[in-house]
Scaffold this active site. Sequence first.
Site, PDB file in Angstrom:
ATOM      1  N   GLU A  40       0.863  -1.179   0.000  1.00 41.34           N
ATOM      2  CA  GLU A  40       0.000   0.000   0.000  1.00 41.34           C
ATOM      3  C   GLU A  40       0.898   1.228   0.000  1.00 41.34           C
ATOM      4  O   GLU A  40       1.731   1.387   0.897  1.00 41.34           O
ATOM      5  CB  GLU A  40      -0.889   0.003   1.255  1.00 41.34           C
ATOM      6  N   THR A  69      -4.524   6.063   2.023  1.00 41.32           N
ATOM      7  CA  THR A  69      -4.935   7.436   2.334  1.00 41.32           C
ATOM      8  C   THR A  69      -5.745   8.024   1.179  1.00 41.32           C
ATOM      9  O   THR A  69      -5.527   9.158   0.734  1.00 41.32           O
ATOM     10  CB  THR A  69      -3.712   8.326   2.665  1.00 41.32           C
ATOM     11  N   LYS A 129     -10.597  -1.529   7.942  1.00 37.17           N
ATOM     12  CA  LYS A 129      -9.310  -1.345   8.608  1.00 37.17           C
ATOM     13  C   LYS A 129      -9.582  -0.787   9.995  1.00 37.17           C
ATOM     14  O   LYS A 129     -10.030   0.354  10.131  1.00 37.17           O
ATOM     15  CB  LYS A 129      -8.418  -0.388   7.813  1.00 37.17           C
TER      16      LYS A 129
END
Length: 214
Positions: A40, A69, A129
């Site tokens: 990521e 993000t 998450k």
Amino acid sequence: MTVLEQLNKEKIMAMIRGVHPDAADRTVEALAQGGIRFIEVTTNTEGVYALIERWRKTYDRDLIVGAGTVLDVEMAKQAIASGAQFMVSPNLDEEVIAYGAIHHIDVYPGVMTPTEIVRAIKFGAKAVKVFPTGSLGGASYLKEIRGPLNNIPMIASGSVGLNNIREILHAGAFAVGMGGSLVKRDWIESGNFSAIQRLAKELVHVVAEERATH
């Protein structure tokens, strides 16, 4: 095998944030050589979309590369256009989840509370998450919240490292997100990419042991 199924198998998602593109390339190489398969890279990293595109070509089927993000639909558009295979956010945004679903790209939103977790799944997220896991209470919080919500895949992120990954997995984590505890800033700044590779191998070995005993 879907991206989510592969993540459940691999268990570890390495996060790269704010690393210069040249160092990011070397970091990803070290992670890949160490056996990490999920990368990521966050949108507040210089050249993020070019990095995603390059790594998709360079590593082809060896790595699954996603954008982190992702805060809004515009970021989601750019991430998907660059070839991101999944998206992660620190927050819960219905529009981002919906945009990902339209393009058949998983979005794993950041959540803290039971209400947020359930809302995320209702919006269409296939996993969430749980962030920041460390500040929330680590494995104990994850274990407690999975009591009533054990049907929802939860990725534990925040303060997960070699010292507690077994405990987090035992608490029911679907997978773990690892940033500074794996992609260590001082190692990158000193050019010690071999240390990142060694730590990656140790973590992958722990996951393999856990898989073999469960």
